[in-house]
Design a protein around this motif. Structure first.
Motif, PDB file in Angstrom:
ATOM      1  N   GLY A   1       0.816  -1.489  -0.092  1.00  0.00           N
ATOM      2  CA  GLY A   1      -0.150   0.278   0.198  1.00  0.00           C
ATOM      3  C   GLY A   1       0.878   1.240  -0.351  1.00  0.00           C
ATOM      4  N   LYS A   2       2.451   1.204  -0.094  1.00  0.00           N
ATOM      5  CA  LYS A   2       2.814   2.563   0.057  1.00  0.00           C
ATOM      6  C   LYS A   2       2.977   3.219  -1.470  1.00  0.00           C
ATOM      7  N   THR A   3       3.385   4.357  -1.660  1.00  0.00           N
ATOM      8  CA  THR A   3       3.599   5.253  -3.050  1.00  0.00           C
ATOM      9  C   THR A   3       4.589   5.035  -3.107  1.00  0.00           C
ATOM     10  N   ILE A   4       5.049   4.928  -4.761  1.00  0.00           N
ATOM     11  CA  ILE A   4       6.145   5.175  -5.258  1.00  0.00           C
ATOM     12  C   ILE A   4       6.605   6.395  -6.276  1.00  0.00           C
ATOM     13  N   PHE A   5       7.638   6.756  -6.014  1.00  0.00           N
ATOM     14  CA  PHE A   5       7.403   7.874  -6.668  1.00  0.00           C
ATOM     15  C   PHE A   5       8.800   7.650  -7.242  1.00  0.00           C
ATOM     16  N   PHE A   6       9.216   7.477  -8.800  1.00  0.00           N
ATOM     17  CA  PHE A   6      10.699   7.179  -9.141  1.00  0.00           C
ATOM     18  C   PHE A   6      10.946   7.510  -9.814  1.00  0.00           C
ATOM     19  N   SER A   7      12.383   7.978 -10.784  1.00  0.00           N
ATOM     20  CA  SER A   7      12.984   8.962 -12.198  1.00  0.00           C
ATOM     21  C   SER A   7      13.639   7.513 -12.989  1.00  0.00           C
ATOM     22  N   SER A   8      13.184   7.885 -13.759  1.00  0.00           N
ATOM     23  CA  SER A   8      13.893   6.998 -15.070  1.00  0.00           C
ATOM     24  C   SER A   8      14.470   7.772 -16.179  1.00  0.00           C
ATOM     25  N   HIS A   9      14.967   7.045 -17.077  1.00  0.00           N
ATOM     26  CA  HIS A   9      15.158   7.867 -17.812  1.00  0.00           C
ATOM     27  C   HIS A   9      15.312   6.784 -19.095  1.00  0.00           C
ATOM     28  N   ILE A  10      14.815   4.999 -18.814  1.00  0.00           N
ATOM     29  CA  ILE A  10      14.929   4.222 -18.882  1.00  0.00           C
ATOM     30  C   ILE A  10      13.480   3.593 -19.239  1.00  0.00           C
ATOM     31  N   LEU A  11      13.046   3.252 -20.575  1.00  0.00           N
ATOM     32  CA  LEU A  11      11.784   2.707 -20.821  1.00  0.00           C
ATOM     33  C   LEU A  11      11.428   2.279 -20.713  1.00  0.00           C
ATOM     34  N   SER A  12      12.000   0.830 -20.930  1.00  0.00           N
ATOM     35  CA  SER A  12      11.830  -0.329 -20.292  1.00  0.00           C
ATOM     36  C   SER A  12      11.327  -1.030 -18.999  1.00  0.00           C
ATOM     37  N   ASP A  13      11.970   0.115 -17.829  1.00  0.00           N
ATOM     38  CA  ASP A  13      11.762   0.022 -15.897  1.00  0.00           C
ATOM     39  C   ASP A  13       9.871   0.575 -16.413  1.00  0.00           C
ATOM     40  N   ILE A  14      10.061   1.911 -16.988  1.00  0.00           N
ATOM     41  CA  ILE A  14       8.763   2.219 -16.625  1.00  0.00           C
ATOM     42  C   ILE A  14       7.391   1.615 -17.061  1.00  0.00           C
ATOM     43  N   GLU A  15       7.875   1.539 -18.042  1.00  0.00           N
ATOM     44  CA  GLU A  15       6.576   0.934 -18.530  1.00  0.00           C
ATOM     45  C   GLU A  15       5.996  -0.761 -17.937  1.00  0.00           C
ATOM     46  N   HIS A  16       6.628  -1.236 -17.630  1.00  0.00           N
ATOM     47  CA  HIS A  16       7.019  -2.703 -16.147  1.00  0.00           C
ATOM     48  C   HIS A  16       6.817  -2.280 -15.589  1.00  0.00           C
ATOM     49  N   LEU A  17       7.132  -1.212 -14.859  1.00  0.00           N
ATOM     50  CA  LEU A  17       6.585  -0.582 -13.012  1.00  0.00           C
ATOM     51  C   LEU A  17       5.385  -0.120 -12.658  1.00  0.00           C
ATOM     52  N   CYS A  18       4.978   0.569 -13.508  1.00  0.00           N
ATOM     53  CA  CYS A  18       3.946   2.146 -13.231  1.00  0.00           C
ATOM     54  C   CYS A  18       3.003   1.988 -13.339  1.00  0.00           C
ATOM     55  N   ASP A  19       2.080   2.429 -13.430  1.00  0.00           N
ATOM     56  CA  ASP A  19       0.393   2.736 -12.661  1.00  0.00           C
ATOM     57  C   ASP A  19       0.295   3.974 -13.942  1.00  0.00           C
ATOM     58  N   ARG A  20       0.993   5.290 -13.319  1.00  0.00           N
ATOM     59  CA  ARG A  20       0.610   6.679 -13.518  1.00  0.00           C
ATOM     60  C   ARG A  20       2.552   7.139 -14.121  1.00  0.00           C
ATOM     61  N   VAL A  21       2.334   7.678 -15.240  1.00  0.00           N
ATOM     62  CA  VAL A  21       4.147   8.019 -15.953  1.00  0.00           C
ATOM     63  C   VAL A  21       3.647  10.188 -15.862  1.00  0.00           C
ATOM     64  N   ALA A  22       4.724  10.434 -15.912  1.00  0.00           N
ATOM     65  CA  ALA A  22       4.409  11.903 -15.907  1.00  0.00           C
ATOM     66  C   ALA A  22       6.035  11.648 -17.070  1.00  0.00           C
ATOM     67  N   ILE A  23       5.827  12.667 -18.647  1.00  0.00           N
ATOM     68  CA  ILE A  23       7.085  13.135 -18.537  1.00  0.00           C
ATOM     69  C   ILE A  23       7.713  14.435 -18.893  1.00  0.00           C
ATOM     70  N   VAL A  24       8.805  14.327 -18.684  1.00  0.00           N
ATOM     71  CA  VAL A  24       8.813  15.685 -18.758  1.00  0.00           C
ATOM     72  C   VAL A  24      10.553  16.190 -19.680  1.00  0.00           C
ATOM     73  N   VAL A  25      10.321  16.871 -20.039  1.00  0.00           N
ATOM     74  CA  VAL A  25      11.320  17.134 -21.145  1.00  0.00           C
ATOM     75  C   VAL A  25      11.708  19.095 -20.815  1.00  0.00           C
ATOM     76  N   ASN A  26      12.554  19.229 -21.230  1.00  0.00           N
ATOM     77  CA  ASN A  26      13.271  20.045 -21.254  1.00  0.00           C
ATOM     78  C   ASN A  26      12.817  20.941 -20.007  1.00  0.00           C
ATOM     79  N   GLY A  27      13.154  20.370 -18.834  1.00  0.00           N
ATOM     80  CA  GLY A  27      11.764  21.229 -17.381  1.00  0.00           C
ATOM     81  C   GLY A  27      10.586  21.500 -17.285  1.00  0.00           C
ATOM     82  N   VAL A  28       9.783  20.730 -18.910  1.00  0.00           N
ATOM     83  CA  VAL A  28       8.253  20.931 -18.807  1.00  0.00           C
ATOM     84  C   VAL A  28       7.375  19.682 -18.731  1.00  0.00           C
ATOM     85  N   VAL A  29       6.681  19.342 -17.956  1.00  0.00           N
ATOM     86  CA  VAL A  29       6.298  18.028 -18.180  1.00  0.00           C
ATOM     87  C   VAL A  29       5.152  18.736 -18.934  1.00  0.00           C
TER      88      VAL A  29
END
Ligand SMILES: Nc1ncnc2c1ncn2[C@@H]1O[C@H](COP(=O)(O)OP(=O)(O)O)[C@@H](O)[C@H]1O
Ligand SMILES: [Mg+2]
Lengths: 324, 268
Positions: free
Chosen positions: A201-229
């Protein structure tokens, strides 16, 4: 308990660098340099989810996380964690943080480090011992608990960093690039920990520049480019809403039909015996369909083409660089 | 709050004990003491006791001050430079608790060091019959001297902490050292200001600068009582009281400034 753990609105951070070594150039403007590390970041991290913060190197992920962790003051914008501000000690009690490059006291041993951090959280001595044992074995470092950190590899430090982020059994776990620099075993160990914590039941907020990590683990994502989401939301709906093409499988394709296909599709593949597979933009679809049917082609399959996260990411990144 | 300050203090001490520079400084202190009685054999018999007393005193006060600067600066330098502070700030520890914990830990360390070196000093004096001057025991003034050395190193520690609250680690080391050296010689500047002749007597810009320095930098020479020890003059109790008050005020100010600056600092 509210259902949003972390809410970030219009966050921005401008660094002012004073480069004294450029005094010699005698241009005052060269001495003071401004870097807009984060321009406009808004995020909503719901309770109990794994949230992926995705972006290329230098996009502003680390800076955003540091602002959430009270390490850096934002230039503008607001951060709410558990309904309070990042500097509130009572919410820090509920947060675990892994910095991008975990730095440790190299004169301490893993056991001593975890014990020190445990004391800062006000955890009693027996409970500290119990958690230290448990965490060291969860990250696979029990054999090295009394080894000098000077002899630790990068991957081992990363594992120790994850263990120390969990010492207070936090409700919100913030991990900056937790999977980088690890061997496959290490990556699996940390991925498992993320999944286990979510199951608790914990919340995890993690960053990555590796797509497969995010794709397999995340329920929700933000994509940030050049300081803008650029995109934020449920992973599945992001991939869907960015669907702008459909894939069709056509039989009985005549010469005339083929010219039409070539003119309107983004890609066309010859499957043999007058069968073609074509990816067509949504906007062209109806017009093309009518014309193809008139030419006697038969539509066997027609389905919206779902982006992979990679395609989405590449497209969003390109939008970002076009702006600048 | 106390638990967290104590945790930071304990970690600070542990780091210092395991730091090679600290070991080296302790060895230097022991060596200086030894050099004292070797040199005393070269001195006239009437001066023998004095050489032993002075060298021991020098060993205690010099090594403590250098430890305060070096260890204070090195530890803070490392904390910021190695970015271990990143793991500390997001913990439920207030920034002022970190500063106070560091100060407490370094204070405890210096206390232990000063006691250790003083035992060596008194031991050497006892071995070589240097405990009595003008038929008076020096032990009282030795006690006073040790106490004052400790006060001085605490001031120096608070200075190092203050600078590390805002400048880059290397600069904070340089500034702390300059502050310490200036503090030791500031009484000379004061004497020059009082003179009617000399480079500082005119109403020049240099004089104003020196006046500011004299005003801001604590006069550390009041913590040095080598003359009293050499001559066997007892140090009055009120002197120790006012020295403590003086030190206390400076420490409060320096730590206060350090806490305010550290509280606003970005850890980028
Ligand atoms: N302390 C700093 N001073 C100046 N610029 C910085 C600083 N920290 C980061 N930046 C700049 O801000 C941008 C974002 O950096 P960062 O947040 O580390 O990105 P990411 O973690 O997404 O790779 C980069 O261009 C980086 O060079
Ligand atoms: Mg980063």
């Amino acid at each position: 308990m509210s259902d949003v753990v972390l809410e970030v609105k219009d966050l921005a951070k401008r660094f002012t660098l004073v480069e004294l070594e450029r005094l010699l150039e005698l241009k005052p403007s060269a001495v003071v340099k401004r870097v807009e590390a984060v321009r406009k970041v808004s995020l909503t991290v719901p309770t109990g989810q794994v949230y992926g913060f995705l972006g290329p190197n230098g996009a502003g992920k680390t800076t955003t996380m540091k602002m959430c962790m009270d390490l850096i003051q934002p230039t503008s914008g607001t951060i709410q964690i558990f309904g309070s501000t990042p500097s509130d000690p009572s919410i820090k009690q509920r947060i675990g943080y892994l910095p991008e490059h975990p730095y440790f006291y190299d004169y301490l041993r893993p056991q001593e480090i975890l014990d020190y951090f445990g004391r800062l959280f006000g955890i009693g001595a027996t409970e500290r011992m119990r958690r230290i044992d448990e965490l060291l074995s969860r990250v696979g470092l029990q054999h090295a608990r009394n080894r000098s950190l000077r002899k630790f590899s990068k991957g081992m430090l990363q594992r120790l960093g994850v263990a120390s982020a969990l010492i207070n059994d936090p409700d919100l776990i913030v991990l900056d690039e937790p999977l980088s620099g690890l061997d496959p075993m290490g990556r699996k160990a940390i991925r498992d920990i993320i999944i286990e914590e979510r199951a608790k039941g914990k919340t995890i907020f993690f960053s990555s520049h590796i797509l497969s990590d995010i794709e397999h683990l995340c329920d929700r994502v933000a994509i940030v480019v050049n300081g803008v989401v650029k995109r934020e939301g449920e992973l599945s709906s992001l991939l869907q809403s960015d669907t702008r093409t459909s894939e069709m499988l056509l039989r009985n394709v005549s010469e005339e039909a083929l010219t039409l296909i070539n003119a309107h599709s983004t890609s066309a593949t010859d499957m043999g015996s007058s069968t073609w597979k074509a990816v067509v933009p949504q906007s062209e679809m109806s017009k093309l369909l009518i014309q193809l049917l008139q030419c006697g082609a038969i539509v066997d399959e027609l389905q919206p083409h779902q982006d992979s996260l990679e395609e989405l990411f590449v497209r969003v990144s390109a939008e970002g660089s076009a702006v600048c | 709050m106390l638990g967290r300050i104590l945790a930071v203090a304990q970690n600070t001490r542990r780091e210092a004990y395991r730091n090679r520079a600290f070991t080296v400084l302790v060895i230097v202190g022991v060596l200086l003491n030894t050099v004292g009685f070797v040199l005393s054999n070269l001195a006239e018999p009437s001066q023998k006791a004095r050489v032993i007393q002075n060298f021991g005193y020098f060993a205690v006060s010099f090594v403590s001050a250098i430890t305060a600067i070096l260890i204070g600066v090195i530890l803070l330098y490392k904390e910021l430079d190695r970015k271990t502070i990143y793991t500390l700030i997001p913990k439920p520890v207030m920034r002022y608790e970190i500063v106070l914990g560091k100060f407490l830990g370094l204070g405890q360390l210096l206390f232990g060091l000063v006691i250790f070196l003083s035992i060596g000093w008194v031991g050497v004096m006892w071995l070589f019959d240097a405990l009595v001057v003008n038929s008076q025991s020096v032990l009282d003034s030795v006690g006073a001297a040790v106490f004052l050395v400790l006060l001085e190193s605490l001031i120096v520690t608070s200075i190092a902490l203050m600078f590390s609250g805002w400048t880059r680690p290397f600069l904070s080391g340089v500034f702390s050292f300059l502050f310490f050296v200036t503090g030791r010689v500031v009484f000379v500047l004061e004497e020059h200001l009082a003179m009617t002749k000399g480079p500082l007597s005119a109403d020049g810009p240099l004089r104003q600068l020196v006046e500011i320095v004299v005003y801001v930098v604590p006069d550390l020479s009041i913590f040095n009582i080598s003359r009293e020890i050499a001559l066997g003059i007892p140090v009055p109790g009120h002197y120790l009281w006012s020295a403590s008050a003086f030190a206390g005020c400076y420490i409060l100010v320096f730590l206060g400034i350090g806490i305010v600056l550290f509280g606003r600092r970005d850890f980028v």
